[in-house]
Design a protein around this motif. Structure first.
Motif, PDB file in Angstrom:
ATOM      1  N   ARG A  23       0.700  -0.963  -0.554  1.00 29.74           N
ATOM      2  CA  ARG A  23      -0.185  -0.018  -0.147  1.00 29.74           C
ATOM      3  C   ARG A  23       0.739   1.312   0.392  1.00 29.74           C
ATOM      4  O   ARG A  23       1.736   0.993   0.911  1.00 29.74           O
ATOM      5  CB  ARG A  23      -1.019  -0.119   1.118  1.00 29.74           C
ATOM      6  CG  ARG A  23      -1.779  -1.251   1.406  1.00 29.74           C
ATOM      7  CD  ARG A  23      -3.543  -0.506   0.692  1.00 29.74           C
ATOM      8  NE  ARG A  23      -3.931   0.353   0.950  1.00 29.74           N
ATOM      9  CZ  ARG A  23      -4.901   1.059   0.099  1.00 29.74           C
ATOM     10  NH1 ARG A  23      -4.825   1.200  -1.225  1.00 29.74           N
ATOM     11  NH2 ARG A  23      -5.240   1.768   0.851  1.00 29.74           N
ATOM     12  N   THR A  40      -3.785  10.629  -2.252  1.00 28.16           N
ATOM     13  CA  THR A  40      -4.780   9.792  -3.021  1.00 28.16           C
ATOM     14  C   THR A  40      -3.288   7.864  -2.822  1.00 28.16           C
ATOM     15  O   THR A  40      -2.354   7.834  -2.865  1.00 28.16           O
ATOM     16  CB  THR A  40      -4.775   9.422  -3.861  1.00 28.16           C
ATOM     17  OG1 THR A  40      -5.498  10.271  -4.524  1.00 28.16           O
ATOM     18  CG2 THR A  40      -6.095   8.152  -5.016  1.00 28.16           C
ATOM     19  N   GLY A  42      -3.338   3.891  -2.737  1.00 22.59           N
ATOM     20  CA  GLY A  42      -3.410   2.626  -3.744  1.00 22.59           C
ATOM     21  C   GLY A  42      -2.751   1.479  -3.438  1.00 22.59           C
ATOM     22  O   GLY A  42      -1.660   1.541  -2.759  1.00 22.59           O
ATOM     23  N   THR A  43      -2.880   0.650  -3.976  1.00 25.14           N
ATOM     24  CA  THR A  43      -2.054  -0.762  -4.105  1.00 25.14           C
ATOM     25  C   THR A  43      -1.188  -0.963  -5.170  1.00 25.14           C
ATOM     26  O   THR A  43      -2.126  -0.967  -6.541  1.00 25.14           O
ATOM     27  CB  THR A  43      -3.121  -1.851  -3.619  1.00 25.14           C
ATOM     28  OG1 THR A  43      -4.075  -1.814  -2.575  1.00 25.14           O
ATOM     29  CG2 THR A  43      -2.428  -2.949  -3.131  1.00 25.14           C
ATOM     30  N   CYS A  55       0.133   0.637  -9.991  1.00 23.87           N
ATOM     31  CA  CYS A  55      -1.430   0.617  -8.966  1.00 23.87           C
ATOM     32  C   CYS A  55      -2.731   0.851  -9.931  1.00 23.87           C
ATOM     33  O   CYS A  55      -2.355   1.108 -10.056  1.00 23.87           O
ATOM     34  CB  CYS A  55      -0.922   2.133  -8.074  1.00 23.87           C
ATOM     35  SG  CYS A  55       0.931   1.851  -7.440  1.00 23.87           S
ATOM     36  N   THR A  56      -3.251   0.531  -8.888  1.00 21.86           N
ATOM     37  CA  THR A  56      -5.186   0.645  -8.853  1.00 21.86           C
ATOM     38  C   THR A  56      -5.143   1.360  -7.398  1.00 21.86           C
ATOM     39  O   THR A  56      -4.781   1.105  -6.404  1.00 21.86           O
ATOM     40  CB  THR A  56      -5.535  -0.832  -8.574  1.00 21.86           C
ATOM     41  OG1 THR A  56      -5.559  -1.263  -9.562  1.00 21.86           O
ATOM     42  CG2 THR A  56      -6.520  -0.417  -8.473  1.00 21.86           C
ATOM     43  N   PHE A  57      -5.483   2.731  -7.848  1.00 22.98           N
ATOM     44  CA  PHE A  57      -5.936   4.020  -7.005  1.00 22.98           C
ATOM     45  C   PHE A  57      -6.966   3.503  -6.253  1.00 22.98           C
ATOM     46  O   PHE A  57      -8.012   3.260  -6.572  1.00 22.98           O
ATOM     47  CB  PHE A  57      -5.699   4.490  -7.145  1.00 22.98           C
ATOM     48  CG  PHE A  57      -3.409   5.464  -7.172  1.00 22.98           C
ATOM     49  CD1 PHE A  57      -2.769   5.893  -6.559  1.00 22.98           C
ATOM     50  CD2 PHE A  57      -3.463   5.217  -8.810  1.00 22.98           C
ATOM     51  CE1 PHE A  57      -1.536   6.018  -6.314  1.00 22.98           C
ATOM     52  CE2 PHE A  57      -1.664   5.513  -8.802  1.00 22.98           C
ATOM     53  CZ  PHE A  57      -0.881   5.443  -7.432  1.00 22.98           C
ATOM     54  N   ASP A  58      -7.137   3.922  -5.449  1.00 18.62           N
ATOM     55  CA  ASP A  58      -8.364   4.150  -4.537  1.00 18.62           C
ATOM     56  C   ASP A  58      -9.426   4.609  -4.823  1.00 18.62           C
ATOM     57  O   ASP A  58     -10.842   4.407  -4.661  1.00 18.62           O
ATOM     58  CB  ASP A  58      -8.356   4.207  -2.890  1.00 18.62           C
ATOM     59  CG  ASP A  58      -7.577   3.742  -1.890  1.00 18.62           C
ATOM     60  OD1 ASP A  58      -6.976   2.565  -2.754  1.00 18.62           O
ATOM     61  OD2 ASP A  58      -7.159   3.401  -0.736  1.00 18.62           O
ATOM     62  N   GLY A  62      -6.349   3.526 -12.319  1.00 18.01           N
ATOM     63  CA  GLY A  62      -4.604   2.731 -12.622  1.00 18.01           C
ATOM     64  C   GLY A  62      -3.488   3.670 -13.633  1.00 18.01           C
ATOM     65  O   GLY A  62      -3.837   3.630 -14.381  1.00 18.01           O
TER      66      GLY A  62
END
Length: 96
Positions: A23, A40, A42-43, A55-58, A62
Motif C-alpha cells: 500500500r 491518494t 493505492g495498491t 498501481c490501482t488507486f483507491d 490505474g
C-alpha cells in the motif's frame, strides 16, 4: 557495469521493496496531463522491468508510478492497521 545492468539491478530492488499488495500514498505525480491527485492511496499490482510501480488507486484509477519522477511513500503500520480496522467495521455481520 553497463546502463542495462544498472537499470536491471534498480528494477530488481524496486520489485523486492514494493511487492504486489504493498500500500502506498501518492504525494505528487509529475504527469501534468491527468495526474492522480496528491494523497491518494493505492495498491501496487506489480513492478515492471524498468522499475515502474503499476498501481490501482483507491479512486479507481490505474496508473504507473515512476520512482524519481513521482513522489510517494508506503503506508505506515499505523495507517495499515487503521485501514484494516475500517474494513472490519464496514463488513456486514451475520446474525441469527
Amino acid at each position: 557495469m553497463t546502463d542495462w545492468d544498472r537499470l536491471h539491478k534498480q528494477a530488481q530492488i524496486m520489485k523486492e521493496r514494493y511487492p504486489a499488495g504493498t500500500r502506498i500514498m501518492l504525494l505528487h505525480m509529475s504527469d501534468n496531463l491527468n495526474p492522480v491527485p496528491p494523497n491518494t492511496k493505492g495498491t501496487v499490482d506489480h513492478v515492471d522491468d524498468i522499475g515502474t510501480l503499476h498501481c490501482t488507486f483507491d479512486n479507481g484509477r490505474g496508473l504507473g508510478v515512476v520512482p524519481g519522477e513521482d513522489s510517494f511513500r508506503t503506508l505506515t503500520d499505523e495507517e495499515l492497521a487503521e485501514e484494516q480496522s475500517a474494513d472490519e467495521s464496514a463488513a456486514p455481520t451475520m446474525g441469527m
